[in-house]
Design an enzyme around this catalytic site. Structure first.
Site, PDB file in Angstrom:
ATOM      1  N   ASN A  82       0.811  -1.227   0.000  1.00  0.00           N
ATOM      2  CA  ASN A  82       0.000   0.000   0.000  1.00  0.00           C
ATOM      3  C   ASN A  82       0.842   1.275   0.000  1.00  0.00           C
ATOM      4  O   ASN A  82       0.471   2.273  -0.601  1.00  0.00           O
ATOM      5  CB  ASN A  82      -0.981  -0.004   1.168  1.00  0.00           C
ATOM      6  CG  ASN A  82      -0.289  -0.081   2.522  1.00  0.00           C
ATOM      7  OD1 ASN A  82       0.773  -0.669   2.661  1.00  0.00           O
ATOM      8  ND2 ASN A  82      -0.904   0.520   3.519  1.00  0.00           N
ATOM      9  N   GLY A 116       2.014  -5.860   7.475  1.00  0.00           N
ATOM     10  CA  GLY A 116       1.092  -6.562   6.596  1.00  0.00           C
ATOM     11  C   GLY A 116      -0.069  -7.164   7.356  1.00  0.00           C
ATOM     12  O   GLY A 116      -0.509  -6.631   8.372  1.00  0.00           O
ATOM     13  N   PRO A 174      -2.737 -12.937   9.214  1.00  0.00           N
ATOM     14  CA  PRO A 174      -2.404 -14.332   8.868  1.00  0.00           C
ATOM     15  C   PRO A 174      -0.936 -14.506   8.482  1.00  0.00           C
ATOM     16  O   PRO A 174      -0.298 -15.504   8.857  1.00  0.00           O
ATOM     17  CB  PRO A 174      -3.333 -14.634   7.686  1.00  0.00           C
ATOM     18  CG  PRO A 174      -4.495 -13.719   7.885  1.00  0.00           C
ATOM     19  CD  PRO A 174      -3.918 -12.460   8.443  1.00  0.00           C
ATOM     20  N   GLU A 210       3.698  -4.970  12.471  1.00  0.00           N
ATOM     21  CA  GLU A 210       2.727  -3.876  12.347  1.00  0.00           C
ATOM     22  C   GLU A 210       1.623  -4.386  11.439  1.00  0.00           C
ATOM     23  O   GLU A 210       1.817  -4.536  10.233  1.00  0.00           O
ATOM     24  CB  GLU A 210       3.409  -2.633  11.771  1.00  0.00           C
ATOM     25  CG  GLU A 210       2.627  -1.350  12.050  1.00  0.00           C
ATOM     26  CD  GLU A 210       1.501  -1.101  11.079  1.00  0.00           C
ATOM     27  OE1 GLU A 210       0.332  -1.376  11.461  1.00  0.00           O
ATOM     28  OE2 GLU A 210       1.762  -0.656   9.964  1.00  0.00           O
ATOM     29  N   CYS A 232      -3.735   0.958   6.776  1.00  0.00           N
ATOM     30  CA  CYS A 232      -4.171   0.336   8.025  1.00  0.00           C
ATOM     31  C   CYS A 232      -4.751   1.334   9.002  1.00  0.00           C
ATOM     32  O   CYS A 232      -5.461   0.957   9.934  1.00  0.00           O
ATOM     33  CB  CYS A 232      -3.001  -0.407   8.665  1.00  0.00           C
ATOM     34  SG  CYS A 232      -1.570   0.640   9.001  1.00  0.00           S
ATOM     35  N   GLU A 292       7.240   1.318  16.567  1.00  0.00           N
ATOM     36  CA  GLU A 292       8.237   1.918  15.684  1.00  0.00           C
ATOM     37  C   GLU A 292       8.289   3.417  15.948  1.00  0.00           C
ATOM     38  O   GLU A 292       7.314   4.022  16.359  1.00  0.00           O
ATOM     39  CB  GLU A 292       7.879   1.652  14.213  1.00  0.00           C
ATOM     40  CG  GLU A 292       7.876   0.185  13.843  1.00  0.00           C
ATOM     41  CD  GLU A 292       7.360  -0.069  12.439  1.00  0.00           C
ATOM     42  OE1 GLU A 292       7.951  -0.902  11.738  1.00  0.00           O
ATOM     43  OE2 GLU A 292       6.359   0.570  12.051  1.00  0.00           O
TER      44      GLU A 292
END
Length: 529
Positions: free
Chosen positions: A155, A231, A234, A253, A329, A510
């Site tokens: 993204n 990402g 899963p 993250e 996100c 971060e």
């Protein structure tokens, strides 16, 4: 096959050299649906070569002073800034976002990432404690860990890749980075700048490929002691499984299902346009970033907002701002509105949403570009279909309004911003991360009720609170299970402060101090005198 010769062919970057791969995968232009690039389909062999190069380069790079490493990062930032337009064009085509956004946010932020950590690496201090009765002095040092495995998403391709590379090499580590196979071009372009910036061979290695092949080989390699990943949950679970036998340090993250809570005393003139952006876009950064990130020449050339000297206010409809199709996100996907203003807010919100123009990325008037892939477009659409079967109302967007595109872009992955109402909290549209231009708007009665509902999902990345009651703002922000809470604004970042989520939204933080701690090991030394 003759057309294949015109395709852009990428190569891995290992030990300071471009290295071809035995097999390749297709990469598509999201605005047309056509293959335009071929990306290495790397696996264990390529990761092993990168590990060998990173291992050999580590002692020399780690022994350099912070000042020397800082100079290299600054030169890399300058070179990237000097190629800003070229990188912006490539990022827009590769990812599907508007050229305006790539030019004013993605690439400037990548430049800033190198400059920020080039500076912050010079200002860390260590702890020191004396024990006079025993004649001892204790102090700490922070040493680089070794080889850092970095896996970044599609993204914000260069933006998030450099957010990992910069602190890793600033701290003295060598890196092996795997960008998303969907958006690899700007990472490949950046490799061409590394030698000119003074980055020694083997310090930065870029291996392209898919998660199941290149990503898993990197995450499971015993000589890669830490993994930084941005990402999906899963994928993070799989990385955790592969890393566990080697006790790797992990920074994860992950996603979010971020709520916006709008109380009856909110300023709707400011709240509505900002919430539209927080739902479908990434629009409140570009002007503010340009004031602080770019050199004076680039500010004039690439569209500094000359109206707002302190950065655009949240309600600014600056022509330089643009969007990211809800593919971030931090976007708002659940909007809770107090019942007394629900109807008024909803009317204004839908009207403002319909004003957003979906268009080809090169169109300077477009508010939104294309989604990343056909599969992702179909996934986002499936949520809207599910909402309809549950009896929800689609007030605007997908299936309601008409999308107008040029003939060449009819097969592109475009979608109108979509607003859903009359939906239950138990719906998958209210529970799961859609990661597209879709948001749900629902009413609430009380403060206690909305806090419980906002916290009812497994994610806890970010939240937004709108109220003119200062006491309520502090009270609600404290009770929300979110790593970040914006009040009466959205997406204003201070890079020194921690960034990260709670619950299933990630592990670790971060930022200046947090990234430095992650990419180093703390050592306590005791000297008896």
């Amino acid at each position: 096959m003759a057309g294949m010769k015109a395709l852009l062919m990428l190569e891995n970057f290992i030990d300071g050299k471009f290295v071809p791969c035995n097999s390749y995968i297709d990469s598509y232009d999201p605005s047309t649906g056509e293959v335009y690039c071929r990306v290495p389909d790397s696996g264990k062999e390529e990761i092993e070569a990168a590990v060998e190069a990173a291992r050999a380069a580590f002692p020399g790079w780690a022994s350099r002073s912070p000042q020397e490493r800082s100079q290299v990062l600054r030169r890399l930032a300058d070179l990237l800034e000097g190629s800003l337009e070229e990188f912006a064009q490539a990022e827009s085509k590769d990812q599907g976002k508007t050229i305006t956004l790539a030019r004013t946010m993605d690439i400037p932020r990548a430049v800033q990432n190198f400059r920020f950590f080039a500076s912050s690496i010079l200002h860390h201090t260590s702890e020191c404690t004396q024990m006079d009765p025993l004649g001892c002095l204790h102090y700490t040092v922070q040493a680089p860990v070794g080889i850092a495995g970095l896996i970044s998403p599609w993204n914000l391709p260069l933006y998030l890749l450099t957010w990992k590379i910069a602190p890793a090499i600033a701290a003295g580590n060598t890196v092996i980075a795997k960008p998303s196979e969907l958006t690899s071009v700007t990472a490949w372009m950046m490799c061409k700048l590394l030698e000119r910036a003074g980055v020694p061979p083997g310090v930065v290695n870029i291996v392209f490929g898919t998660g199941p092949r290149a990503g898993e080989a990197l995450a499971s390699h015993p000589e890669v002691p830490l993994i930084s990943f941005t990402g999906s949950q899963p994928t993070a679970e799989r990385i955790t499984q592969l890393s566990a036998p080697h006790c790797k340090k992990l920074s994860l993250e992950l996603g979010g299902k971020n709520p916006a809570i709008i109380f009856e005393d909110a300023d709707l003139e400011e709240c509505v346009p900002t919430t539209v952006r927080s739902s479908f876009a990434n629009q409140s950064w570009p002007c503010l970033f340009l004031l602080t990130v770019l050199s004076p020449d680039h500010r004039e050339t690439h569209g500094r907002c000359s109206i707002h000297e302190g950065g655009c206010p949240q309600s600014c409809h600056c022509p330089h701002a643009s969007s990211l199709q809800g593919e971030i996100c931090l976007c708002t996907s659940r909007i809770f509105v107090q019942k007394s203003i629900y109807s008024e807010f909803l009317k204004k919100f839908v009207e403002a949403t319909r004003m957003w123009k979906v268009g080809i990325p090169s169109d300077p008037s477009a508010s939104m570009g294309a989604l990343i892939s056909k599969a992702h477009l179909e996934k986002v659409r499936s949520y809207i279909k599910k909402a309809r079967t549950e009896g929800a109302q689609i007030l605007c967007g997908e299936g309601v309004d008409k999308l107008n595109l040029p003939p060449r872009n009819q097969a592109g992955y475009f979608m109108l911003p979509t607003v859903i109402t009359d939906i239950k909290d138990e719906s998958c549209c209210m529970k799961e991360e859609i990661f597209g231009p879709v948001t749900c708007v629902v009413p609430f009665d009380s403060e206690e009720e909305v806090i419980q509902r906002a916290n009812s999902v497994k994610y806890g990345l970010a939240a937004t609170v709108w109220s003119s009651n200062v006491g309520r703002v502090h009270r609600v922000a404290k009770k929300l299970q979110s790593g970040l809470v914006w009040t009466n604004c959205w997406l204003i970042r201070e890079l020194n402060l921690p960034f990260g989520g709670m619950k299933s939204s990630g592990v670790g933080r971060e930022g200046a101090k947090d990234s430095y701690r992650f990419f180093t090991e703390i050592k306590t030394i005791t000297v008896k005198h």
